[in-house]
Each structure stands twice: as C-alpha cells, then as structure tokens.
Design a protein around this motif. Structure first.
Motif, PDB file in Angstrom:
ATOM      1  N   UNK A  88       0.830  -1.204   0.000  1.00 11.04           N
ATOM      2  CA  UNK A  88       0.000   0.000   0.000  1.00 11.04           C
ATOM      3  C   UNK A  88       0.862   1.252   0.000  1.00 11.04           C
ATOM      4  N   UNK A  89       1.908   1.236   0.832  1.00  8.64           N
ATOM      5  CA  UNK A  89       2.777   2.398   0.972  1.00  8.64           C
ATOM      6  C   UNK A  89       4.032   2.237   0.129  1.00  8.64           C
ATOM      7  N   UNK A  90       4.774   3.321   0.013  1.00 10.73           N
ATOM      8  CA  UNK A  90       5.963   3.322  -0.829  1.00 10.73           C
ATOM      9  C   UNK A  90       7.237   3.211  -0.008  1.00 10.73           C
ATOM     10  N   UNK A  91       8.240   2.627  -0.644  1.00  6.31           N
ATOM     11  CA  UNK A  91       9.559   2.479  -0.041  1.00  6.31           C
ATOM     12  C   UNK A  91      10.223   3.841   0.093  1.00  6.31           C
ATOM     13  N   UNK A  92      10.844   4.065   1.247  1.00  6.08           N
ATOM     14  CA  UNK A  92      11.560   5.309   1.493  1.00  6.08           C
ATOM     15  C   UNK A  92      13.042   5.004   1.701  1.00  6.08           C
ATOM     16  N   UNK A  93      13.885   5.281   0.736  1.00  2.00           N
ATOM     17  CA  UNK A  93      15.319   4.996   0.878  1.00  2.00           C
ATOM     18  C   UNK A  93      15.896   5.676   2.118  1.00  2.00           C
ATOM     19  N   UNK A  94      16.785   4.963   2.768  1.00  2.00           N
ATOM     20  CA  UNK A  94      17.490   5.488   3.945  1.00  2.00           C
ATOM     21  C   UNK A  94      16.554   5.826   5.106  1.00  2.00           C
ATOM     22  N   UNK A  95      15.424   5.146   5.147  1.00  2.00           N
ATOM     23  CA  UNK A  95      14.483   5.368   6.239  1.00  2.00           C
ATOM     24  C   UNK A  95      13.962   4.001   6.680  1.00  2.00           C
ATOM     25  N   UNK A  96      14.861   3.220   7.287  1.00  2.00           N
ATOM     26  CA  UNK A  96      14.573   1.821   7.599  1.00  2.00           C
ATOM     27  C   UNK A  96      13.350   1.665   8.491  1.00  2.00           C
ATOM     28  N   UNK A  97      13.192   2.554   9.457  1.00  2.66           N
ATOM     29  CA  UNK A  97      12.076   2.419  10.395  1.00  2.66           C
ATOM     30  C   UNK A  97      10.740   2.494   9.676  1.00  2.66           C
ATOM     31  N   UNK A  98      10.641   3.346   8.665  1.00  5.16           N
ATOM     32  CA  UNK A  98       9.391   3.483   7.920  1.00  5.16           C
ATOM     33  C   UNK A  98       9.143   2.299   6.999  1.00  5.16           C
ATOM     34  N   UNK A  99      10.208   1.620   6.615  1.00  5.22           N
ATOM     35  CA  UNK A  99      10.073   0.507   5.675  1.00  5.22           C
ATOM     36  C   UNK A  99       9.787  -0.830   6.346  1.00  5.22           C
ATOM     37  N   UNK A 100      10.051  -0.908   7.642  1.00  4.11           N
ATOM     38  CA  UNK A 100      10.013  -2.191   8.332  1.00  4.11           C
ATOM     39  C   UNK A 100       8.660  -2.900   8.248  1.00  4.11           C
ATOM     40  N   UNK A 101       7.579  -2.158   8.055  1.00  2.30           N
ATOM     41  CA  UNK A 101       6.273  -2.801   8.033  1.00  2.30           C
ATOM     42  C   UNK A 101       5.545  -2.591   6.708  1.00  2.30           C
ATOM     43  N   UNK A 102       6.322  -2.380   5.637  1.00  5.38           N
ATOM     44  CA  UNK A 102       5.723  -2.254   4.317  1.00  5.38           C
ATOM     45  C   UNK A 102       5.018  -3.527   3.871  1.00  5.38           C
ATOM     46  N   UNK A 103       5.426  -4.658   4.422  1.00  5.76           N
ATOM     47  CA  UNK A 103       4.829  -5.933   4.014  1.00  5.76           C
ATOM     48  C   UNK A 103       3.560  -6.270   4.793  1.00  5.76           C
ATOM     49  N   UNK A 104       3.101  -5.346   5.624  1.00  8.70           N
ATOM     50  CA  UNK A 104       1.889  -5.587   6.409  1.00  8.70           C
ATOM     51  C   UNK A 104       0.611  -5.125   5.713  1.00  8.70           C
ATOM     52  N   UNK A 105       0.727  -4.140   4.831  1.00 10.42           N
ATOM     53  CA  UNK A 105      -0.458  -3.576   4.193  1.00 10.42           C
ATOM     54  C   UNK A 105      -0.247  -3.538   2.687  1.00 10.42           C
ATOM     55  N   UNK A 106      -1.207  -4.067   1.958  1.00 10.53           N
ATOM     56  CA  UNK A 106      -1.119  -4.082   0.511  1.00 10.53           C
ATOM     57  C   UNK A 106      -2.119  -5.057  -0.066  1.00 10.53           C
ATOM     58  N   UNK A 107      -1.958  -5.379  -1.325  1.00  4.10           N
ATOM     59  CA  UNK A 107      -2.890  -6.268  -2.018  1.00  4.10           C
ATOM     60  C   UNK A 107      -2.160  -7.489  -2.540  1.00  4.10           C
ATOM     61  N   UNK A 108      -2.723  -8.661  -2.267  1.00  9.60           N
ATOM     62  CA  UNK A 108      -2.212  -9.909  -2.821  1.00  9.60           C
ATOM     63  C   UNK A 108      -2.990 -10.226  -4.091  1.00  9.60           C
ATOM     64  N   UNK A 109      -2.266 -10.563  -5.151  1.00 12.90           N
ATOM     65  CA  UNK A 109      -2.861 -10.910  -6.441  1.00 12.90           C
ATOM     66  C   UNK A 109      -2.451 -12.337  -6.809  1.00 12.90           C
ATOM     67  N   UNK A 110      -3.206 -12.933  -7.717  1.00 18.20           N
ATOM     68  CA  UNK A 110      -2.855 -14.241  -8.260  1.00 18.20           C
ATOM     69  C   UNK A 110      -2.918 -14.156  -9.777  1.00 18.20           C
ATOM     70  N   UNK A 111      -2.088 -14.932 -10.464  1.00 15.64           N
ATOM     71  CA  UNK A 111      -1.919 -14.782 -11.913  1.00 15.64           C
ATOM     72  C   UNK A 111      -2.878 -15.648 -12.710  1.00 15.64           C
ATOM     73  N   UNK A 112      -3.409 -15.041 -13.780  1.00 15.59           N
ATOM     74  CA  UNK A 112      -4.121 -15.782 -14.820  1.00 15.59           C
ATOM     75  C   UNK A 112      -3.339 -15.611 -16.113  1.00 15.59           C
ATOM     76  N   UNK A 113      -2.921 -16.716 -16.706  1.00 13.46           N
ATOM     77  CA  UNK A 113      -2.174 -16.704 -17.959  1.00 13.46           C
ATOM     78  C   UNK A 113      -3.138 -17.033 -19.097  1.00 13.46           C
ATOM     79  N   UNK A 114      -3.169 -16.154 -20.107  1.00 18.17           N
ATOM     80  CA  UNK A 114      -4.021 -16.359 -21.268  1.00 18.17           C
ATOM     81  C   UNK A 114      -3.157 -16.681 -22.478  1.00 18.17           C
ATOM     82  N   UNK A 115      -3.693 -17.483 -23.388  1.00 12.13           N
ATOM     83  CA  UNK A 115      -2.983 -17.753 -24.626  1.00 12.13           C
ATOM     84  C   UNK A 115      -3.008 -16.530 -25.522  1.00 12.13           C
TER      85      UNK A 115
END
Length: 640
Positions: free
Chosen positions: A355-382
């Motif tokens: 959901x949020x964006x990576x902030x270079x050189x700001x480790x504390x803000x990045x530590x929980x980037x993997x907690x909020x966002x969207x999970x997708x699954x792939x559909x492959x079409x011919x």
C-alpha cells in the motif's frame, strides 16, 4: 523429488479442485520448438518491450557465459568448471558456538546439541554484507532425513528425538569473515543464531488475531511458536531476510478421529502426517487437540539477521500457501512488489503490492511495508492472435484477492480479508487463477522488468480433470519442467497485466527426439536436465538455474546424471552447465558477494534414503547437507 514430498504425496494425494482456466489446448508438437531459437521466440515475445531490438540482434555464443561447461556426472562429488575451485563452508551439525557439541557420526547428538549447531537440509540463502571483511549468511534449514539423523533411522522416535528434529529445522544465521583463504565461517561470530520450530514469533498483517489463528496456548492469535520446512528465501532493501514456509502440512496429524475440513484438505492436511511423528509426541501438532495450529504455518517470515535478539515476524499480507521463495523488487513508482510461487502441482503464482511506498534510507518506515497491501494471483491467457500457431506465449493479468470482490464473499466461505489470506489457495481458485506445474523460485532481472519462474514438473498435467493443458503448462505428464517468464505490459511491476512466453522447456533430446519431451530449441545433449527449481540473477544478468529432479540416470532421465546448476543468457537463450552435485542431492540456494567473485551454493540431502553418498568428507562419513564456496582460481568474477 525429496523424501518429504514422496511421503507427503503418499499420505495426502491431491484431490481434484475446480478448474476455472479455459485455456485448454491440444498437445504441442515438437515442430513448435524446432521453428526457431529461443532468442527468436524471445524477440517475438518482447516485440513491445525495450529489449526487443537487443534480443533480436543476439546471435551466436553468449558473451556472458565465459566458462567451460562441465559434463553430466554420477559421481559422489561436487564438480565445477576448469579454473574454478569449490570448498566446504559449513555442514549440518557443525557447531555454531565454541561451547556447542560437535557433530556425531553415530546419530546420537541431543536436541540441546542441535539447537547450537547448523541445521539440516540447507536450502535458500541470502548474504548481508556488514563491511569489507564481514558478512552475514542467512540459510534455510528445510527438513530432516531421519535415516541419517538417528541411529534407529526414525523407527523408534521419542520425545527427545522430536525435539532434536524440531531444532534442526528453521534458519541458521552465521557470521562470515573474509580471510587470506577467502570467506570463512566464524564460530562464535556475533551474528550466529539458530531459529527453529519452537522460536517465539509474532504474526502481523490482516490475519493477526483472527479466530482461525487462535489456540489454547495463544488465544490472541498473534504469538506463534516456530517456523519449519523453510524452503527458499528473499531479502529486503532494508536489510532483513525473508524465509518461506513450504510443506508445513506434513508435520500435522491426529491421534484420534477427526473431521478434515475442505480448507485443510486443500493444503494437504490430514489425520496422517508425512512420517515426521511430531503429532504423536508433541500435542501442538495433533489436529484433534489443536485444530487451528496448522493455520499458523505456510507464511513468509521476516527476520533481522543483524540483531540476534530480534523476534521474527510472520507477514500474513503475503498469503498462506506452500511458499517457495519471495522475490522482492521496488517498482519504479516506489511500491514494494513481492513475487511468490506456491510449490504444488496445480497451484498458482502470486504477487503482493504494498500500500505504501519504499523510502530509501528510512529503515524504520520501511520495516512494516509488508503488512499492508494487495495480494494478487496470476491468470495466464494464450495469445489472442490466430497467427500464433505455437501459442507458447500470450498475455496475462493479476487478479486481486480482496474480500467482497470477485466472489470472495461469505456466501463462498470467506468471512473477512483475514480468511482470504489464510485460505489463499481457495481464494485463488474462486477468482479463476491458472493452475501451474509446481511454481517454484521466481527471479527478477537486475536491470530490466523481466520476471522468470521455474515450473519444476507435474505428472498430473493433462491427466487430472482439474489440470488440463494450458498456456505455460503445455505438456501432459510433465516430468521435465519449464521456465516461464513475463514482462509487465508497460514495464512497471505494479501493472495489472503482463505478456509471457516460455524461456525454456527442459527435456531429453536423446531419449525423446522430435517430441515435446525433447525440450525447447535451447536444450541439447550437452546441457539437458530435468526439474528446474532454484533460480537467481547475478549483477550482470546471468540467470543461474538449479535442479531438484530425478537423478536415476535411467529411462526418461538417461544421460542427465546428478542434479546440477546451469547458467543462461536471457537474451540469447544459451544455457551451459556450471556444476554437478554428489549422489542423490538437490542443488539449491545461491548467494553472491557484492564483488561477484564468490558464490555460495547449497547441496541438500546427499545420500538421502541411504543411497550411498558420503559427501562432503568422503570415506565412510555420514552424508551431510552443506554450503559450498565457489571462487575462480584467478580471483575473477564468477561466470565470465
């Protein structure tokens, strides 16, 4: 296939599930592979990409692959090209601390010993440089070979034995120092640590606290003990390690009659375990007593290797399934994207977007980037075009797994976003994802928006009703495997759509000439293999391919020898064999030093099922999974 997978398949045969893909096609012909080189196929695929001109112009031998290819081998040894050397870094049972017991050849180390030793069956790994002379290597320890671990070969398990096995699982974090003799493991190094099946952990993200994660020992559903069956891995730009829980299901069983739910069955969980016997001697794994415990596994776990006192975190936003690896990339727009494979026949490929964006050189803000966002699954079409006779390329789309959308509703068994993630496999089926031939490792090119995924094999393809032939999975009873690749439509990893093709189809042109099982045009008698598994790129864009396949060297696999590691040029399609492993092993896990002059590679389960290996020490020594260190004798860059 590992011993664990054979046990799991025997005890938990995969039941049919609804198949939503409508991409059924007839069996492909060898003509489709003989029509042109892999480079030409790639040129057609990337006709809309910035790479198209470079790929179309690529001819002849690749300038990236400067080493002399090694032949196949059936010897109980580790073979690297001329001009290279390989040495053992660390093996199962090696003491991590000065006061720890050394490895016992007689199988009588204690659980307390194993807690302070390197774990068993090392798999994925990542290197974290500290300074020029120090680095941290985080290494997965996937499972145990009871026939090698115990003098009774697992036939008379005790509670102490189970504790020892649990101590051998998880992750080993070790300190390396750069010496005159090269990179060496440092006993008592400041970062040394064992993370195992009983290490306290936290659950974070949308599933935290959900009723399906609550147990009598943890009514909060947020404090979890342990990680196990840690297969492959990932690393973050904020300096943490991602370890992925794969075949967790086989550790659970029941000592009493129990009704297995459809959700449990979809994950291979049943009253009978895969032979580990934990549920008989540790009630936490007894489904009759603790039915929710199994829901607390099958996640990606984030570990801070720089802090041996830190608490690992299970990131529920990345979904629950049999994770292979977690390939993380920062998209150009700043969002974190994680590609994930679910390693089972007929399962799926996923993508997480933060959901949020990576902030270079700001480790504390990045530590929980993997907690909020969207999970997708792939559909492959011919391919939509009728001009494409081969249909070995096409388009695809990422289907969001969001509660309340696309049938992910209470009427279909999903009460919340937490349940969508806990039962991600069921959600993927609900939205119509494409079933794949065991999606394993995913790797992203270092400079271009290209993504590669190994599809290792699938004997059920075209045989089971729920797994018909489809675009990237185009061979029935596929026992050789393939590598699919895709590129986001606009070159942005957060794009909703992508274009795909097959980089290679593994095969055996000697046994099956002029058939689909000979493989693609870039497979020949000098580089053939089966079951691509681990993959990863180096900084120059070489794609390194590791195998975990049939090493019988007979029948369909005649001439392919032991498992191996190959190197490919994604632009030209050229593939060369770089190394071969010892008897009955899998080659898995790879990590480079920043200067690309040292390569760490894993050798897993040599001599499994008492097949005669004595690697790495030779003689009559017990075979032991090990991490190897590879360098060039002239000190140059690996692969050149």
């Amino acid at each position: 296939m590992s011993q664990f997978e054979r046990q799991d398949e025997q005890n938990h045969p995969r039941s049919n599930t609804p198949q939503f893909s409508q991409m059924v096609e007839k069996m492909i012909s060898r003509r489709r592979f003989l029509g042109g080189t892999a480079a030409l196929s790639a040129a057609a695929f990337f006709s809309v990409s910035p790479l198209s001109r470079a790929i179309a112009a690529a001819t002849g031998s690749s300038p990236l692959l400067g080493f002399s290819a090694v032949p196949t081998s059936t010897a109980d040894t580790f073979v690297v090209p001329s001009g290279y050397k390989a040495e053992r870094l660390i093996s199962w049972g090696d003491a991590l601390f000065a006061d720890a017991a050394e490895f016992s050849e007689h199988g009588n180390n204690s659980a307390a010993d194993q807690l302070r030793q390197f774990g068993d069956n090392n798999d994925g790994m990542s290197l974290f440089p500290v300074d020029h002379n120090t680095a941290i290597l985080a290494v997965n320890n996937e499972y145990c070979n009871y026939e090698l671990m115990f003098s009774h070969q697992g036939k008379q398990m005790t509670q102490e034995d189970v504790k020892r096995a649990q101590a051998a699982h998880g992750v080993a974090v070790i300190t390396l120092n750069n010496t005159d003799a090269g990179w060496q493991f440092t006993k008592d190094g400041r970062y040394n640590r064992r993370i195992h099946a009983n290490t306290p952990m936290m659950m974070r993200g949308p599933a935290k606290g959900n009723a399906l994660l609550q147990t009598s020992a943890d009514p909060t559903g947020a404090q979890i003990l342990g990680t196990f069956n840690n297969c492959a891995n990932g690393m973050t730009p904020w300096g943490t390690y991602l370890t992925c829980e794969e075949n967790f299901n086989g550790y659970f069983g029941s000592t009493a009659a129990v009704d297995i739910t459809p959700a449990q069955a979809r994950y291979g969980i049943g009253a009978q375990d895969a032979g580990w016997q934990w549920h008989n001697l540790d009630e936490r794994f007894d489904l009759a007593k603790h039915p929710n415990e199994c829901n607390r596994f099958g996640w990606v776990v984030e570990i801070d290797p720089n802090d041996p006192t830190s608490t690992p975190i299970k990131r529920s936003a990345l979904g629950r399934f049999k994770h292979e690896n977690a390939e993380l990339v920062i998209a150009d727009n700043g969002h974190v994207v994680v590609y994930l494979g679910d390693d089972e026949r007929g399962e799926h490929i996923y993508r997480f977007v933060s959901r949020d964006k990576f902030k270079p050189n700001y480790a504390a803000a990045n530590r929980h980037l993997l907690d909020e966002g969207t999970l997708y699954v792939a559909r492959f079409n011919n391919a939509d075009s009728d001009d494409n006779d081969d249909k070995l390329s096409g388009s695809g789309e990422w289907l969001p797994l969001i509660f309340g959308e696309h049938g992910l509703t209470p009427e279909n068994g999903f009460a919340s976003q937490a349940e969508v993630l806990i039962h991600a496999r069921l959600a993927a089926t609900q939205v119509g994802a494409t079933t794949m031939d065991r999606p394993e490792w995913v790797a992203v090119h270092p400079t271009e928006p290209m993504v590669f995924c190994t599809l290792t094999n699938n004997k059920n393809r075209g045989v089971a009703d729920n797994q018909p032939l489809n675009g990237p999975n185009s061979r029935a009873e596929n026992h050789y495997g393939q590598i699919v690749r895709w590129q986001p439509t606009s070159g942005q990893h957060t794009d909703a759509t992508f274009n795909w093709d097959l980089f290679l189809l593994a095969g055996n042109p000697s046994v099956h000439p002029n058939t689909p099982y000979a493989g693609s045009a870039n497979i020949n008698t000098d580089n053939m293999f089966n079951s691509p598994d681990g993959i990863g790129f180096d900084k120059a864009g070489r794609l390194w391919i590791q195998t975990d396949g049939n090493y019988s060297n007979q029948g369909d696999f005649a001439g392919q020898g032991n498992n191996q590691m190959l190197c490919a040029d994604p632009a030209t399609g050229e593939i060369k064999r770089f190394l071969t492993g010892p008897t009955a092993c899998e080659i898995t896990g790879l990590a480079f030093t920043p200067d690309q002059k040292t390569l760490f590679v894993g050798v897993q389960h040599p001599g499994e099922e008492l097949t005669g290996s004595h690697f790495p020490l030779g003689g009559t020594h017990t075979p032991r999974s090990s991490v190897m260190v590879i360098t060039r004798e002239d000190g140059g860059i690996i692969g050149t």
